[in-house]
Write a protein that holds these residues in place. Structure first.
Motif, PDB file in Angstrom:
ATOM      1  N   TYR A   7      35.048  40.923  36.813  1.00  0.00           N
ATOM      2  CA  TYR A   7      35.237  40.003  35.693  1.00  0.00           C
ATOM      3  C   TYR A   7      33.867  39.644  35.150  1.00  0.00           C
ATOM      4  O   TYR A   7      33.056  39.008  35.834  1.00  0.00           O
ATOM      5  CB  TYR A   7      35.964  38.737  36.147  1.00  0.00           C
ATOM      6  N   THR A  36      41.568  37.800  29.418  1.00  0.00           N
ATOM      7  CA  THR A  36      42.005  37.655  30.812  1.00  0.00           C
ATOM      8  C   THR A  36      40.959  36.893  31.612  1.00  0.00           C
ATOM      9  O   THR A  36      41.304  36.019  32.426  1.00  0.00           O
ATOM     10  CB  THR A  36      42.243  39.038  31.435  1.00  0.00           C
ATOM     11  N   LEU A  37      39.683  37.220  31.387  1.00  0.00           N
ATOM     12  CA  LEU A  37      38.615  36.486  32.059  1.00  0.00           C
ATOM     13  C   LEU A  37      38.690  35.002  31.738  1.00  0.00           C
ATOM     14  O   LEU A  37      38.592  34.157  32.636  1.00  0.00           O
ATOM     15  CB  LEU A  37      37.257  37.048  31.639  1.00  0.00           C
ATOM     16  N   GLU A  39      41.252  33.240  30.808  1.00  0.00           N
ATOM     17  CA  GLU A  39      42.424  32.664  31.473  1.00  0.00           C
ATOM     18  C   GLU A  39      42.121  32.330  32.928  1.00  0.00           C
ATOM     19  O   GLU A  39      42.478  31.254  33.422  1.00  0.00           O
ATOM     20  CB  GLU A  39      43.599  33.636  31.404  1.00  0.00           C
ATOM     21  N   VAL A  40      41.485  33.246  33.626  1.00  0.00           N
ATOM     22  CA  VAL A  40      41.155  33.012  35.037  1.00  0.00           C
ATOM     23  C   VAL A  40      40.137  31.888  35.163  1.00  0.00           C
ATOM     24  O   VAL A  40      40.231  31.043  36.075  1.00  0.00           O
ATOM     25  CB  VAL A  40      40.630  34.305  35.690  1.00  0.00           C
ATOM     26  N   GLU A  43      41.809  28.438  34.962  1.00  0.00           N
ATOM     27  CA  GLU A  43      42.736  28.021  36.015  1.00  0.00           C
ATOM     28  C   GLU A  43      42.106  26.925  36.867  1.00  0.00           C
ATOM     29  O   GLU A  43      40.878  26.804  36.964  1.00  0.00           O
ATOM     30  CB  GLU A  43      43.081  29.212  36.911  1.00  0.00           C
ATOM     31  N   ASP A  47      43.760  27.577  42.168  1.00  0.00           N
ATOM     32  CA  ASP A  47      44.600  28.702  41.750  1.00  0.00           C
ATOM     33  C   ASP A  47      43.796  29.961  41.449  1.00  0.00           C
ATOM     34  O   ASP A  47      44.381  31.029  41.250  1.00  0.00           O
ATOM     35  CB  ASP A  47      45.407  28.315  40.500  1.00  0.00           C
ATOM     36  N   GLN A  48      42.479  29.846  41.387  1.00  0.00           N
ATOM     37  CA  GLN A  48      41.652  31.013  41.106  1.00  0.00           C
ATOM     38  C   GLN A  48      41.578  31.933  42.324  1.00  0.00           C
ATOM     39  O   GLN A  48      41.738  31.485  43.469  1.00  0.00           O
ATOM     40  CB  GLN A  48      40.237  30.571  40.716  1.00  0.00           C
ATOM     41  N   PRO A  49      41.308  33.220  42.101  1.00  0.00           N
ATOM     42  CA  PRO A  49      41.193  34.139  43.239  1.00  0.00           C
ATOM     43  C   PRO A  49      40.050  33.765  44.177  1.00  0.00           C
ATOM     44  O   PRO A  49      40.105  34.025  45.375  1.00  0.00           O
ATOM     45  CB  PRO A  49      40.955  35.506  42.574  1.00  0.00           C
ATOM     46  N   THR A  66      37.747  38.571  47.246  1.00  0.00           N
ATOM     47  CA  THR A  66      37.175  38.211  45.959  1.00  0.00           C
ATOM     48  C   THR A  66      35.985  37.288  46.186  1.00  0.00           C
ATOM     49  O   THR A  66      36.055  36.364  47.008  1.00  0.00           O
ATOM     50  CB  THR A  66      38.205  37.506  45.064  1.00  0.00           C
TER      51      THR A  66
END
Length: 233
Positions: A7, A36-37, A39-40, A43, A47-49, A66
């Motif tokens: 990302y 998408t980046l 959105e992550v 979060e 909730d993030q990876p 991750t």
């Protein structure tokens, strides 16, 4: 299927170090769209990876792991891909070099563009930039680096310390030729090392691909514009 997901924004800057390590190791990765980046990033941390503020973020698919922060990612990849020295001292020095590179790009962009460069402020900064170059030069020299041979930590094979050093100065040289001139004058050993590493087949191919993807961009935004105006004229 890609080995990793990275990302990052569609510019070189901090993400380029991760891309070049993966490229050197012959690994494939994908980079999600900016939407998408974002959105992550938006979060909730839980909730993030991996809880993080900004990219780069690397997902190792095989390990289901991750991690964020450029130095941490570089160390992880070096460890898992066999690109670190075996000694604790060599590993610590590798991290030190990566952290120095991270500091240099922070200073080059005035901590993410909190201010803009002018020709006058850039001129005032050049002695400090020369000192950073001299720090890299002295580090390499202590491990046997010379203009025509050697690596950053005296290894027999290219490792993370060499890739990160070459990525830092080769990318800056390409986008800001004036910085390349200063590097040649101030740190000829580092300039030569960067060229040697950058001319290896995998990284030479990546350099062309990076230009195809990102053109002459570096970090983007107004800070890049002020840099180009102040450094390149």
């Amino acid at each position: 299927m890609s080995d990793y997901t990275l990302y990052y924004w569609p510019v070189p800057f901090r993400g380029e170090f991760i891309r070049t390590i993966l490229t050197h190791a012959g690994k494939a990765w994908d980079e999600p769209e900016v939407s998408t980046l974002v959105e992550v990033m938006e979060e909730a941390p839980g909730d993030q990876p991996v809880p993080f503020m900004g990219p780069p973020v690397l997902v190792d698919r095989a390990a289901d792991f991750t991690v964020s922060q450029m130095p941490a990612i570089s160390l992880y990849l070096g460890d898992t891909l066999g690109l670190l020295p075996s000694s604790p001292q060599g590993r610590a020095m590798t991290l030190k070099i990566v952290a120095d590179a991270n500091d240099v790009i922070d200073e080059i962009t005035l901590n993410g563009g909190r201010e803009m460069w002018t020709p006058a402020t850039w001129t005032d900064f050049v002695p400090r930039l020369r000192r950073w170059m001299s720090i890299f030069e002295a580090t390499g020299q202590r491990h046997g680096l010379q203009r025509d041979h050697g690596l950053m930590l005296g290894s027999d094979t290219i490792g993370v310390a060499d890739i990160v050093t070459a990525t830092l100065w080769s990318t800056l040289r390409r986008v800001f030729p004036g910085i390349g001139t200063i590097l040649d004058e101030t740190a000829p050993g580092i300039a030569a090392l960067s060229r040697r590493v950058w001319q290896t087949p995998a990284l030479a191919a990546w350099d062309k691909e990076s230009v195809r993807r990102y053109g002459d961009s570096y970090c983007g935004g107004q800070i890049e514009k002020s840099l180009k105006k102040s450094v390149n004229g």
